[in-house]
Write a protein that holds these residues in place. Structure first.
Motif, PDB file in Angstrom:
ATOM      1  N   ALA A 121      -5.202   2.086   9.581  1.00 52.19           N
ATOM      2  CA  ALA A 121      -4.936   1.816  10.998  1.00 52.19           C
ATOM      3  C   ALA A 121      -4.101   0.568  11.210  1.00 52.19           C
ATOM      4  O   ALA A 121      -3.255   0.509  12.119  1.00 52.19           O
ATOM      5  N   THR A 122      -4.312  -0.460  10.351  1.00 51.20           N
ATOM      6  CA  THR A 122      -3.548  -1.706  10.511  1.00 51.20           C
ATOM      7  C   THR A 122      -2.072  -1.530  10.176  1.00 51.20           C
ATOM      8  O   THR A 122      -1.261  -2.409  10.478  1.00 51.20           O
ATOM      9  N   LEU A 123      -1.746  -0.413   9.553  1.00 53.39           N
ATOM     10  CA  LEU A 123      -0.351  -0.179   9.148  1.00 53.39           C
ATOM     11  C   LEU A 123       0.436   0.613  10.199  1.00 53.39           C
ATOM     12  O   LEU A 123       1.637   0.835  10.027  1.00 53.39           O
ATOM     13  N   SER A 124      -0.229   1.013  11.272  1.00 48.39           N
ATOM     14  CA  SER A 124       0.446   1.850  12.268  1.00 48.39           C
ATOM     15  C   SER A 124       1.682   1.170  12.835  1.00 48.39           C
ATOM     16  O   SER A 124       2.771   1.759  12.875  1.00 48.39           O
ATOM     17  N   GLU A 125       1.554  -0.081  13.288  1.00 49.57           N
ATOM     18  CA  GLU A 125       2.697  -0.785  13.861  1.00 49.57           C
ATOM     19  C   GLU A 125       3.753  -1.104  12.815  1.00 49.57           C
ATOM     20  O   GLU A 125       4.953  -0.902  13.068  1.00 49.57           O
ATOM     21  N   PRO A 126       3.387  -1.610  11.590  1.00 51.54           N
ATOM     22  CA  PRO A 126       4.407  -1.816  10.553  1.00 51.54           C
ATOM     23  C   PRO A 126       5.167  -0.529  10.203  1.00 51.54           C
ATOM     24  O   PRO A 126       6.378  -0.570   9.958  1.00 51.54           O
ATOM     25  N   ILE A 127       4.453   0.589  10.199  1.00 51.36           N
ATOM     26  CA  ILE A 127       5.133   1.867   9.908  1.00 51.36           C
ATOM     27  C   ILE A 127       6.137   2.189  11.015  1.00 51.36           C
ATOM     28  O   ILE A 127       7.272   2.615  10.754  1.00 51.36           O
ATOM     29  N   ARG A 128       5.736   1.977  12.263  1.00 53.38           N
ATOM     30  CA  ARG A 128       6.654   2.232  13.382  1.00 53.38           C
ATOM     31  C   ARG A 128       7.892   1.355  13.289  1.00 53.38           C
ATOM     32  O   ARG A 128       9.023   1.836  13.475  1.00 53.38           O
ATOM     33  N   LEU A 129       7.688   0.085  12.995  1.00 51.72           N
ATOM     34  CA  LEU A 129       8.818  -0.835  12.885  1.00 51.72           C
ATOM     35  C   LEU A 129       9.727  -0.457  11.723  1.00 51.72           C
ATOM     36  O   LEU A 129      10.948  -0.554  11.822  1.00 51.72           O
ATOM     37  N   GLN A 155       0.828  -1.203   0.000  1.00 52.46           N
ATOM     38  CA  GLN A 155       0.000   0.000   0.000  1.00 52.46           C
ATOM     39  C   GLN A 155       0.870   1.263   0.000  1.00 52.46           C
ATOM     40  O   GLN A 155       1.931   1.308   0.611  1.00 52.46           O
ATOM     41  N   LYS A 156       0.358   2.278  -0.695  1.00 50.55           N
ATOM     42  CA  LYS A 156       0.974   3.599  -0.645  1.00 50.55           C
ATOM     43  C   LYS A 156       0.491   4.317   0.614  1.00 50.55           C
ATOM     44  O   LYS A 156      -0.675   4.208   0.990  1.00 50.55           O
ATOM     45  N   VAL A 157       1.387   5.038   1.234  1.00 52.67           N
ATOM     46  CA  VAL A 157       1.063   5.750   2.474  1.00 52.67           C
ATOM     47  C   VAL A 157       1.389   7.225   2.291  1.00 52.67           C
ATOM     48  O   VAL A 157       2.467   7.562   1.773  1.00 52.67           O
ATOM     49  N   PRO A 158       0.484   8.130   2.682  1.00 50.75           N
ATOM     50  CA  PRO A 158       0.795   9.560   2.589  1.00 50.75           C
ATOM     51  C   PRO A 158       2.095   9.894   3.333  1.00 50.75           C
ATOM     52  O   PRO A 158       2.416   9.282   4.361  1.00 50.75           O
ATOM     53  N   ALA A 159       2.817  10.890   2.808  1.00 58.79           N
ATOM     54  CA  ALA A 159       4.125  11.240   3.374  1.00 58.79           C
ATOM     55  C   ALA A 159       4.047  11.544   4.861  1.00 58.79           C
ATOM     56  O   ALA A 159       4.898  11.117   5.645  1.00 58.79           O
ATOM     57  N   LYS A 211      -4.778   6.044  10.533  1.00 60.63           N
ATOM     58  CA  LYS A 211      -6.110   5.772  11.067  1.00 60.63           C
ATOM     59  C   LYS A 211      -7.033   5.321   9.945  1.00 60.63           C
ATOM     60  O   LYS A 211      -6.681   5.356   8.763  1.00 60.63           O
ATOM     61  N   GLY A 212      -8.225   4.921  10.306  1.00 60.37           N
ATOM     62  CA  GLY A 212      -9.194   4.456   9.315  1.00 60.37           C
ATOM     63  C   GLY A 212      -8.695   3.217   8.610  1.00 60.37           C
ATOM     64  O   GLY A 212      -8.249   2.244   9.240  1.00 60.37           O
ATOM     65  N   GLU A 213      -8.700   3.239   7.275  1.00 59.12           N
ATOM     66  CA  GLU A 213      -8.261   2.081   6.500  1.00 59.12           C
ATOM     67  C   GLU A 213      -6.759   1.841   6.607  1.00 59.12           C
ATOM     68  O   GLU A 213      -6.267   0.784   6.248  1.00 59.12           O
TER      69      GLU A 213
END
Length: 662
Positions: free
Chosen positions: A578-586, A560-564, A574-576
């Motif tokens: 939200a499941t990427l919050s932890e992968p982004i942190r890692l 997935q593409k993520v806003p900068a 958040k929203g759709e």
């Protein structure tokens, strides 16, 4: 007025007496009765066959136009104007002159006195009188120039023991001496300016500074010429008459409180105490005083040992200030501190170097047969210290300990380094072994996040552990001490701890760029072999994140593409997303680890720095570094490949900086 301070400002007669009594009471309760204190006019001070010697322990001439020269000149004009108007001037006290008589070594020698306090004002008066004499000669007033010259030079040079020196009423320290003699003997402003012209270096806006002695002469010469011209009109007298009025005022209206020390008075203690009342002396000023006063007591040739040893420390390099612990110190102050720590194995407060040195050098057993041997030892340590302080990072390979200490910002290890290089008397092989262990200790702690706040205490502790053993035993003692460390401030990290840090610790934003760069340079060298044409790595390369910190524009996460903004701030997912919050942190942690860092030169396409992996891999193909050959055949770059490369680089890190098992 500049009344009030004894050091480099004028003082009142009362203040001078109070200060001197305070100084003398510190070491002799009979102070007041033993000293001879006399108010003297400048006529009595200079119009006699005698010499005032500025001892080696005194600082250089430092008075300047503001406030000292201007204030003195204003006072002279005030007194001269009063005389021209026919008024009666009251004596003006310039301050205290504290001197100590020196026993003559020959019946032909001109009587001499050591100046304990007052050398700045006496030097200024001599330069003023010299300018006055030269203006008088330029105007053809020979009858005035001759008596002025008697205030500057002693007569009967043909019967003197050493006329080149004894002709002068004042004899400055060695570093001021040549300029002082040139100014006094030049004879005119033009000759002084020829000897010391203004110089402007290429690409510099300002002229290079000239000696304060030269500038003082030029200042007073100009003021005198201006005053003679204007006062002639105002007073209705000739310029020559004005000149005589100025000279008469200088002779009779200006006084000093001459205090002659009696036999048994401690001139060194008085020097310390008096100077503590004015502008504080640096630790190196005080220590120079101590050393050369002791040289005087040993009947050593102070000029010779000054030229041979101490003069090399009176240079811009050693006087340059540097910050340590939020305070500014000259390099000489720091060098003396590190020298003392290397000799004693104890922590020395930078503000108490002179005090600790005095205690150490005077304690039994004797440390040196003579002051000359003492200075020779300090020169040896100073040469090593200068190699570390003056080293240019761009000129040093990453294997050089000087580069390690600078890039890791660990100057607190210098006392230990001085001891190992100078005092331990190690063979080249033993020294290399010790430096290898020291580098490993520092590098491993840097990578794993070891605290550095107590390094100053720790390295002195390490220093003590290697003192008192034979040269052959030093590496073993150093190894044992470093391995025995415990806790966050002293532990020597193991291979397992290094590997864990290489794979998981976000050093990209926790370590300084020079620290990261030297680690990567050493890994690059390790990856090369004897078949490689060049084992050296270009210095000052840039640290590059393979996966960029701003990865949102060209990199996906889990397809997935993520806003900068979300890519750099995981809690905004958040929203759709939200499941990427932890992968982004890692990911943001992984991209700051060793496995995601490399080196590139400044010519890498800036637009490629934040590009996708295909774009960056293409740019890396232009690099000659083995670090960047790693990416040639990789199809992708993500957290898993970062982890794998981090483990590989961590293993190489352990091989470069090994830690002995015991």
């Amino acid at each position: 007025m500049l009344d009030g301070k004894i050091d480099n400002k004028y003082c009142s007669l009362v203040d001078a007496g109070k200060t001197l009594c305070h100084a003398r009471e510190k070491f002799d309760s009979k102070a007041a009765s033993l000293m001879q204190a006399n108010p003297l006019t400048l006529d009595a001070l200079f119009n006699a066959q005698l010499r005032y010697i500025v001892p080696m322990f005194q600082r250089l001439y430092v008075w300047q136009q503001k406030p000292q020269w201007e204030t003195l000149w204003e006072d002279i004009v005030e007194k001269a104007d009063l005389r021209l108007e026919g008024g009666q001037a009251m004596p003006h006290y310039l301050g205290a002159l504290i001197i100590e008589g020196v026993r003559a070594e020959s019946p032909r020698e001109v009587k001499r006195f050591l100046i304990i306090d007052g050398q700045q004002r006496l030097t200024t008066l001599q330069i003023l009188l010299c300018a006055f004499r030269d203006v008088a000669r330029a105007n053809g007033w020979e009858a005035l120039a001759r008596p002025i010259n008697r205030f500057i030079e002693n007569s009967d040079q043909d019967v003197m023991e050493n006329p080149d020196e004894e002709r002068f009423k004042l004899w400055p320290t060695l570093l001021n001496r040549e300029v002082f003699k040139t100014v006094l003997l030049s004879g005119s402003r033009q000759a002084v300016e020829r000897a010391y012209p203004l110089v402007k270096l290429p690409r510099k806006k300002k002229f290079e500074p000239r000696s304060n002695l030269v500038e003082a002469y030029l200042y007073f010469e100009e003021r005198l010429r201006e005053y003679f011209s204007t006062a002639e009109t105002a007073a209705g007298k000739s310029q020559e008459d004005v000149g005589y009025a100025v000279f008469q005022s200088l002779k009779q209206d200006f006084c000093v409180v001459e205090i002659v020390l009696s036999e048994g008075d401690d001139s060194q203690e008085i020097f310390y105490s008096l100077n503590s009342q004015g502008r504080p002396l640096s630790q190196s000023d005080l220590l120079r005083s101590l050393i050369f006063m002791r040289a005087e007591k040993q009947k050593a040739n102070r000029d010779e040992i000054f030229k041979k040893y101490w003069s090399q420390f009176e240079t811009p390099f050693w006087s340059a200030e540097t910050k340590r612990g939020g305070r500014s110190y000259s390099r000489l102050d720091l060098g003396l501190r590190y020298f003392l720590m290397a000799k004693t194995g104890v922590m020395v407060d930078a503000r108490r170097v002179n005090e600790v040195y005095r205690q150490w050098i005077s304690s039994a057993p004797p440390k040196y047969p003579s002051v000359e041997m003492e200075l020779a030892d300090f020169v040896r340590h100073g040469d090593v210290y200068q190699q570390y302080e003056s080293a240019m990072v761009s000129a040093l390979p990453s294997t050089d300990l000087r580069r390690i200490l600078m890039d890791f910002d660990v100057s607190t290890a210098l006392p230990l380094v001085l001891y190992l290089e100078v005092d331990a008397e190690l063979s080249p092989e033993e020294l290399s072994e010790c430096f290898g262990m020291l580098q490993s200790f520092l590098a491993r702690r840097m990578l794993t996040g070891g605290e550095t706040k107590e390094y100053n205490i720790f390295f002195v502790d390490v220093l003590r552990s290697v003192m008192g053993v034979t040269s052959a035993q030093v590496p073993q003692a150093l190894r044992a001490k470093l391995l025995s460390g415990r806790g966050s401030t002293r532990h020597w990290p193991t291979d397992e701890e290094v590997l864990d840090a290489a794979m998981h610790r976000p050093i990209g934003h926790s370590l300084r760029a020079p620290t990261l760069r030297i680690m990567l340079e050493r890994i690059e060298i390790h990856q090369r072999n004897k078949k490689t044409e060049d084992l050296n790595v270009q210095t000052l390369l840039q640290v590059e994140h393979v996966m960029p910190v701003s990865w949102g524009a060209h990199w996906t996460i889990q397809g997935q593409k993520v806003p900068a903004g979300v890519a750099t701030t995981h809690w905004l997912a958040k929203g759709e997303l939200a499941t990427l919050s932890e992968p982004i942190r890692l990911r943001n942690n992984a991209l700051q680890t060793l496995g995601n860092l490399t080196l590139v030169n400044k010519y890498l396409n800036p637009s490629a720095s934040n590009g996708d992996f295909d774009t960056k891999r293409a740019e890396y193909k232009n690099s000659v570094l083995r670090l960047n050959r790693y990416f040639d055949e990789l199809p992708y770059w993500d957290e898993s490949t970062i982890l794998a490369r981090g483990k590989q680089l961590g293993m190489q890190f352990c091989a470069i900086w090994p830690r002995p098992a015991s």
